[in-house]
Design an enzyme around this catalytic site. Structure first.
Site, PDB file in Angstrom:
ATOM      1  N   ASP A 392      14.084  19.481 -19.931  1.00 29.34           N
ATOM      2  CA  ASP A 392      14.158  18.061 -20.184  1.00 29.34           C
ATOM      3  C   ASP A 392      15.533  17.711 -21.031  1.00 29.34           C
ATOM      4  O   ASP A 392      16.008  18.696 -21.461  1.00 29.34           O
ATOM      5  CB  ASP A 392      12.909  17.545 -20.714  1.00 29.34           C
ATOM      6  CG  ASP A 392      12.988  15.988 -20.546  1.00 29.34           C
ATOM      7  OD1 ASP A 392      13.730  15.256 -19.870  1.00 29.34           O
ATOM      8  OD2 ASP A 392      11.675  15.354 -20.970  1.00 29.34           O
ATOM      9  N   GLU A 395      21.231  14.836 -22.103  1.00 27.30           N
ATOM     10  CA  GLU A 395      22.027  13.785 -22.234  1.00 27.30           C
ATOM     11  C   GLU A 395      22.106  13.290 -23.968  1.00 27.30           C
ATOM     12  O   GLU A 395      22.770  12.130 -24.186  1.00 27.30           O
ATOM     13  CB  GLU A 395      21.749  12.615 -21.232  1.00 27.30           C
ATOM     14  CG  GLU A 395      20.362  12.217 -21.211  1.00 27.30           C
ATOM     15  CD  GLU A 395      19.257  12.997 -20.818  1.00 27.30           C
ATOM     16  OE1 GLU A 395      19.087  12.926 -19.823  1.00 27.30           O
ATOM     17  OE2 GLU A 395      18.430  13.719 -21.760  1.00 27.30           O
ATOM     18  N   ASP A 459      13.061   8.932 -15.346  1.00 27.84           N
ATOM     19  CA  ASP A 459      11.823   8.446 -15.825  1.00 27.84           C
ATOM     20  C   ASP A 459      11.766   6.862 -15.037  1.00 27.84           C
ATOM     21  O   ASP A 459      12.042   5.936 -15.959  1.00 27.84           O
ATOM     22  CB  ASP A 459      11.935   8.170 -17.393  1.00 27.84           C
ATOM     23  CG  ASP A 459      11.746   9.585 -18.190  1.00 27.84           C
ATOM     24  OD1 ASP A 459      11.539  10.434 -17.268  1.00 27.84           O
ATOM     25  OD2 ASP A 459      12.347   9.499 -19.183  1.00 27.84           O
TER      26      ASP A 459
END
Length: 668
Positions: A392, A395, A459
């Site tokens: 995950d 960024e 998401d």
């Protein structure tokens, strides 16, 4: 490329296509200076640039030598050149004379009716023409539509609303319907502006190392070139083909719930438990405990249970990200060794991730990379028995930290997802499990293709919304697929549930219908599992899901042929209609249906309360509707019934897999 010098400028062509048209009255190159303000709140960025200079360079002087062309640019006759473009092969190499010039604009010729695609993974718009796209890896935003209530509330709560261009995975690369592609080789903040009818203006907040161009006679050849340039993924692991990856985060109870799902007839390839590391409560919902090792209190005897599952043909998957919470054991070890990025005074930089703080592993430090690869991924995950994980984030690199390589974090921010992918890929390779262990990522940038074996769409909201719901997954798959990312999938049912927005049974079922025609089917409980409907809580939803997974498994022989094609040519599994039907101009802007390989056309229902689907059938083939057997000529716009359980699926009548496709009807 070739350059033709003219009395008041030049033309640059690529395979006969006019790319740059420079005239003194209409220059193609600008340079300048700007001072940027960048503020980050939990991966969401507020960015503003103050320009102190933007200089057009109208005077161009062309010189040719044995290597290529050298074009110098000046602001006026008799003034020393400010910039140079060297044309070597299919590359443009820019330089500037004044190092204080930190803004760069290049205007590429645009044509009437032109379409452009790419930009990384774009969720709102597949065809980029007519809009400006900043390219900066970040949280994608909640709602991503400034006119929506959810986006407004998310902006008020934490600047988290986002806009159409926000993406976890930007990339300064685009393809044109003129059958060329262009790539800016830079990690700086950049923006591609496709709003002007006469030119595309490409902007970078640093002088790019080079500008690469590609051309081909067919779109398939162009995509293959890009996948070869950026890297290709290994084939999917054989174990994935057994069925769906079931995402549960319910501690030890996940195993019992998995058995209920299997008993309902769902073919399962893996149990994915994000919470294998334990949980903490926050206002956003239950969050994972970011200390990457098995939590024996939450999952007693986990290693033994993983072995039992594997003996039954089911793998176990987990979760990891490139940060460590400062109240975990691994944090102490990493800090003592100096593996974290530093703040302005040389201490470990702590990042607020929403009611807990973390250190950022410095992936520009080879020792830190080696430790994370061996200790965290090698020992704590692969050796423990995990067969894959969600890798995950990526960024979130703050732009004010200090890194071991000495490069400004504002230039490393976009590069961070690719470094993160490399760490995961190297750890897997060191255990000899490339093509066997499967990790998936949402963040990306140039070159992530060579290291990340599977993208996921991030998401999405748990709804049918136009800019953050089910439909955005298709645009994300198509845009990223053109740049060499062959495998893409999503959280079935979406992830983000805020402000009372929760899943409906219809949403879960429609999402599963789409996922049945993607390389991997994987469920997710979302950020607030107790507030949202789960697969095993509704018999109708569970039975529908079982049927969709059986469809997916039935198509495995076809999927394996597409995986082999991806390995050999770089063509993605999910493809825009124009990739195989480029003579049909009506295909160029379609983003809510796609080709699953060359022979299946998939048009999922993505709006609530709808049981029909309007779509375009590409010209150049006869199309058979899977459920009715009716045949349609290509080139038509049709409306077809699409009740729950029968998504709008068509196959090419002359496909060598036609018998396999006809067999789908026996499964619903």
């Amino acid at each position: 490329m070739r350059v033709l010098a003219l009395p008041d400028g030049f033309d640059l062509t690529l395979g006969g296509r006019l790319i740059l048209r420079h005239r003194a009255a209409a220059p193609c190159l600008f340079v300048g200076h700007g001072d940027a303000r960048m503020d980050m709140v939990r991966g969401n960025f507020d960015i503003e640039d103050t320009l102190t200079a933007r200089l057009p360079l109208p005077v161009a002087t062309v010189a040719e030598d044995s290597i290529g062309w050298r074009i110098t640019f000046a602001v006026a006759e008799g003034v020393a050149p400010l910039a140079t473009l060297k044309i070597i092969g299919n590359q443009i190499v820019p330089t500037v004379a004044d190092p204080s010039l930190n803004r760069f604009w290049l205007r590429i010729l645009a044509e009437a009716g032109e379409h452009v695609w790419g930009g990384g993974e774009q969720m709102s718009y597949f065809d980029l023409k007519g809009r400006r796209f900043p390219l900066w890896t970040s949280e994608p935003g909640v709602g991503r539509d400034k006119s929506s209530e959810i986006t407004f509330k998310a902006d008020v709560m934490g600047k988290a609303g986002g806009d159409y261009w926000n993406t976890n995975y930007p990339q300064p690369t685009y393809l044109s319907s003129r059958k060329y592609a262009l790539h800016f080789e830079t990690t700086a903040y950049s923006a591609f502006d496709f709003r002007h009818p006469d030119y595309h203006e490409l902007e970078a907040w640093a002088v790019p190392a080079r500008i690469e161009l590609f051309a081909a006679d067919r779109f398939t050849g162009l995509v293959s070139q890009l996948s070869e340039r950026f890297g290709r993924q290994p084939p999917l692991p054989e174990w994935v083909y057994s069925g769906a990856i079931i995402g549960l985060k319910d501690g030890d109870n996940s195993f019992a719930r998995l058995e209920k799902i299997r008993a309902a007839g769902v073919p399962v390839s893996a149990l994915w438990c994000e919470d294998w590391v334990g949980l903490r409560e926050t206002s956003f919902g239950k969050r994972l405990f970011w200390d990457w090792r098995a939590n024996e209190q939450h999952y007693p005897n986990l290693k033994a249970k993983i072995a039992v599952l594997k003996a039954e043909g089911i793998r176990f998957m987990g979760y990891v990200n490139p940060y460590l919470c400062n109240d975990g054991m691994l944090f102490e070890e990493a800090e003592a060794a100096g593996y974290f990025a530093k703040d302005a005074v040389g201490k470990t930089a702590l990042v607020d991730f929403g009611e807990f703080d973390c250190g950022v592993i410095d992936f520009t430090n080879p020792a830190a990379c080696a430790w994370f690869e061996e200790k965290v991924i090698g020992q704590n995950m692969l050796d423990f028995g995990l067969s894959g994980w969600m890798a995950d984030f990526g960024e979130y690199l703050p732009i004010d930290v200090h890194l071991a390589n000495g490069i400004d974090a504002r230039l490393m921010h976009n590069a961070w997802p690719t470094l993160w992918a490399e760490v995961n890929a190297r750890a897997v390779a060191k255990r000899g499990q490339t093509g066997e262990a499967l990790f998936f990522m949402r963040a990306g940038f140039t070159g992530v293709q060579a290291h990340c074996p599977l993208l996921w769409a991030g998401d999405q909201s748990v709804d049918f919304s136009r800019h953050d719901g089910l439909v955005t997954v298709m645009s994300g798959a198509l845009s990223s697929g053109l740049l060499g990312n062959a495998y893409h999938h999503s959280d079935i049912g979406g992830y983000t549930s805020l402000f009372g927005n929760v899943r409906t049974p219809e949403l879960l079922m429609r999402w599963a219908e789409m996922a049945a025609f993607t390389p991997v089917m994987r469920t997710h409980e979302g950020n607030r599992p107790r507030d949202n409907l789960q697969l095993d809580e509704n018999p109708q939803v569970l039975a529908h899901f079982a049927r969709m997974v059986k469809l997916w498994v039935h198509l495995v022989p076809y999927l394996k042929s597409l995986v082999a094609d991806a390995v050999a040519t770089g063509l993605p599994v999910q493809r825009p209609l124009f990739l195989h039907f480029e003579e049909d101009a009506a295909c160029y802007a379609v983003q809510d249906s796609y080709l699953y390989g060359p022979d299946l056309l998939v048009a999922p229902v993505w709006q609530a309360g709808t049981e029909t689907r309007n779509l375009h059938l590409p010209q150049g083939a006869e199309w058979v509707h899977v459920w009715s057997g009716a045949t349609f000529d290509g080139g038509a716009d049709i409306s077809i019934p699409a009740p729950l359980g029968e998504p709008a699926i068509f196959y090419r009548r002359d496909s060598s897999f036609a018998a396999l496709f006809r067999g789908l009807t026996a499964l619903v």
